[in-house]
Design a protein around this motif. Sequence first.
Motif, PDB file in Angstrom:
ATOM      1  N   LYS A  79      -9.588   6.319  12.640  1.00 37.96           N
ATOM      2  CA  LYS A  79      -9.195   5.570  11.499  1.00 37.96           C
ATOM      3  C   LYS A  79      -7.962   4.889  11.838  1.00 37.96           C
ATOM      4  CE  LYS A  79      -7.266   7.171   7.051  1.00 37.96           C
ATOM      5  NZ  LYS A  79      -6.875   8.346   6.178  1.00 37.96           N
ATOM      6  N   THR A  80      -6.913   5.173  12.751  1.00 34.61           N
ATOM      7  CA  THR A  80      -6.052   4.581  13.141  1.00 34.61           C
ATOM      8  C   THR A  80      -6.370   3.114  13.657  1.00 34.61           C
ATOM      9  OG1 THR A  80      -5.838   5.755  15.190  1.00 34.61           O
ATOM     10  CG2 THR A  80      -4.584   6.631  13.151  1.00 34.61           C
TER      11      THR A  80
ATOM     12  N   TYR B 167      -7.499   0.754  11.162  1.00 31.32           N
ATOM     13  CA  TYR B 167      -6.127   0.255  10.406  1.00 31.32           C
ATOM     14  C   TYR B 167      -5.361  -0.895  11.339  1.00 31.32           C
ATOM     15  CZ  TYR B 167      -1.383   0.587   7.768  1.00 31.32           C
ATOM     16  OH  TYR B 167      -0.924   0.146   6.976  1.00 31.32           O
TER      17      TYR B 167
ATOM     18  N   GLU C  57      -7.223  -4.160  11.289  1.00 36.61           N
ATOM     19  CA  GLU C  57      -6.762  -4.640  10.188  1.00 36.61           C
ATOM     20  C   GLU C  57      -5.486  -5.355  10.222  1.00 36.61           C
ATOM     21  OE1 GLU C  57      -7.432  -1.796   6.909  1.00 36.61           O
ATOM     22  OE2 GLU C  57      -9.530  -1.702   7.247  1.00 36.61           O
TER      23      GLU C  57
ATOM     24  N   ASN D 120       2.766   4.693   9.517  1.00 34.09           N
ATOM     25  CA  ASN D 120       1.941   3.420   9.392  1.00 34.09           C
ATOM     26  C   ASN D 120       3.252   2.114   9.270  1.00 34.09           C
ATOM     27  OD1 ASN D 120      -0.554   4.370   9.265  1.00 34.09           O
ATOM     28  ND2 ASN D 120      -0.559   4.556   6.868  1.00 34.09           N
TER      29      ASN D 120
END
Length: 69
Positions: A2-3, A6, A9, A53
Amino acid sequence: MKTKKYVEELNAKSAAELNQELVAAKKELFNLRFQNATNQLDNTSRIKEVRKNIARIQTVINVKSKAEA
């Protein structure tokens, strides 16, 4: 992962988009802290996730600014 997705992106976004994302994440962190202080927050792990984040966004911004110079 997932990271990893991210971060990919984030790398695809422009500097202006990254700054907007950073402001939004900081607002979310403020709201989460406020909810935590008033005992309204159920998922306290979200605070840690948002902090990480924010660090990821700042890292991407720094890497892009150094690449331009």
